[in-house]
Design a protein around this motif. Structure first.
Motif, PDB file in Angstrom:
ATOM      1  N   MET A  43     -22.031  11.009 -92.115  1.00 25.11           N
ATOM      2  CA  MET A  43     -23.400  10.682 -91.724  1.00 25.11           C
ATOM      3  C   MET A  43     -23.525   9.213 -91.297  1.00 25.11           C
ATOM      4  O   MET A  43     -24.232   8.905 -90.346  1.00 25.11           O
ATOM      5  N   LEU A  44     -22.842   8.324 -91.992  1.00 30.31           N
ATOM      6  CA  LEU A  44     -22.939   6.899 -91.661  1.00 30.31           C
ATOM      7  C   LEU A  44     -22.217   6.550 -90.365  1.00 30.31           C
ATOM      8  O   LEU A  44     -22.597   5.603 -89.680  1.00 30.31           O
ATOM      9  N   THR A  45     -21.186   7.301 -90.027  1.00 32.01           N
ATOM     10  CA  THR A  45     -20.464   7.022 -88.792  1.00 32.01           C
ATOM     11  C   THR A  45     -21.045   7.770 -87.603  1.00 32.01           C
ATOM     12  O   THR A  45     -20.554   7.604 -86.488  1.00 32.01           O
ATOM     13  N   ASN A  46     -22.064   8.575 -87.815  1.00 30.15           N
ATOM     14  CA  ASN A  46     -22.744   9.277 -86.727  1.00 30.15           C
ATOM     15  C   ASN A  46     -24.230   8.912 -86.802  1.00 30.15           C
ATOM     16  O   ASN A  46     -25.039   9.682 -87.320  1.00 30.15           O
ATOM     17  N   PRO A  47     -24.610   7.748 -86.308  1.00 27.25           N
ATOM     18  CA  PRO A  47     -25.986   7.293 -86.493  1.00 27.25           C
ATOM     19  C   PRO A  47     -27.025   8.158 -85.779  1.00 27.25           C
ATOM     20  O   PRO A  47     -28.149   8.279 -86.260  1.00 27.25           O
ATOM     21  N   LEU A  48     -26.665   8.766 -84.638  1.00 24.27           N
ATOM     22  CA  LEU A  48     -27.638   9.607 -83.946  1.00 24.27           C
ATOM     23  C   LEU A  48     -27.973  10.844 -84.776  1.00 24.27           C
ATOM     24  O   LEU A  48     -29.132  11.274 -84.831  1.00 24.27           O
ATOM     25  N   LEU A  49     -26.990  11.397 -85.451  1.00 21.52           N
ATOM     26  CA  LEU A  49     -27.251  12.539 -86.340  1.00 21.52           C
ATOM     27  C   LEU A  49     -28.132  12.102 -87.511  1.00 21.52           C
ATOM     28  O   LEU A  49     -29.065  12.816 -87.894  1.00 21.52           O
TER      29      LEU A  49
END
Length: 163
Positions: free
Chosen positions: A70-76
């Motif tokens: 979740m932290l490495t996919n900010p758009l999600l």
């Protein structure tokens, strides 16, 4: 308020059942118990034993990987926060229809607007690939650890009942 109490009970039950079985890091990361299994039967028995023995630790590994994803996919992260915040705001602030100028805005129209904006945003956040990355990475880590860790001495006596 009632839902918050129910969530508290579920969290307490989860902590008592799953997280109480956490093994200490010294046992989970014991490099002296690492060895390659001789054959597929031994690997299967190790996986069976270790997934039960370290189930709390493996659940923690999955949770850490999920937070990392979740932290490495900010758009999600933004799209999920937008959808969750939108649902909460609509339920809290707009339970009845409102008159704005000549238009009547209902809860249904607010949900439609939320979905029209939120679902394409969620699609761009690629939740499916994030989910499959989480499944694959946790499976490789957990099965690799469970296969390489030798069961402890207590596993030899697990089938013997006391007299």
């Amino acid at each position: 308020m009632e839902q918050l109490m129910k969530f508290g009970e579920v969290a307490r039950h989860f902590r008592e059942t799953k997280l109480s079985g956490l093994k200490p890091p010294q046992e989970f990361f014991d490099h002296r118990q690492l060895s390659r299994p001789k054959d597929l039967n031994e690997a299967t028995s190790r996986i069976t034993y270790n997934t039960r023995h370290f189930s709390g630790n493996y659940l923690l590994v999955i949770a850490i990987l999920a937070v990392y994803a979740m932290l490495t996919n900010p758009l999600l992260l933004i799209s999920l926060a937008f959808l969750a915040g939108g649902f909460a705001a609509i339920n809290k602030f707009a339970p009845e229809p409102m008159q704005v100028g000549n238009h009547v805005i209902t809860q249904k129209s607010l949900y439609i607007a939320l979905f029209v904006i939120g679902l394409p945003l969620l699609y761009l956040g690629s939740p499916v690939s994030t989910f499959f990355w989480l499944v694959g990475s946790s499976a490789i880590l957990i099965l690799g650890h469970a296969c390489l860790m030798e069961p402890g001495v207590e596993s030899e006596y697990a089938g013997i009942e006391g007299v």
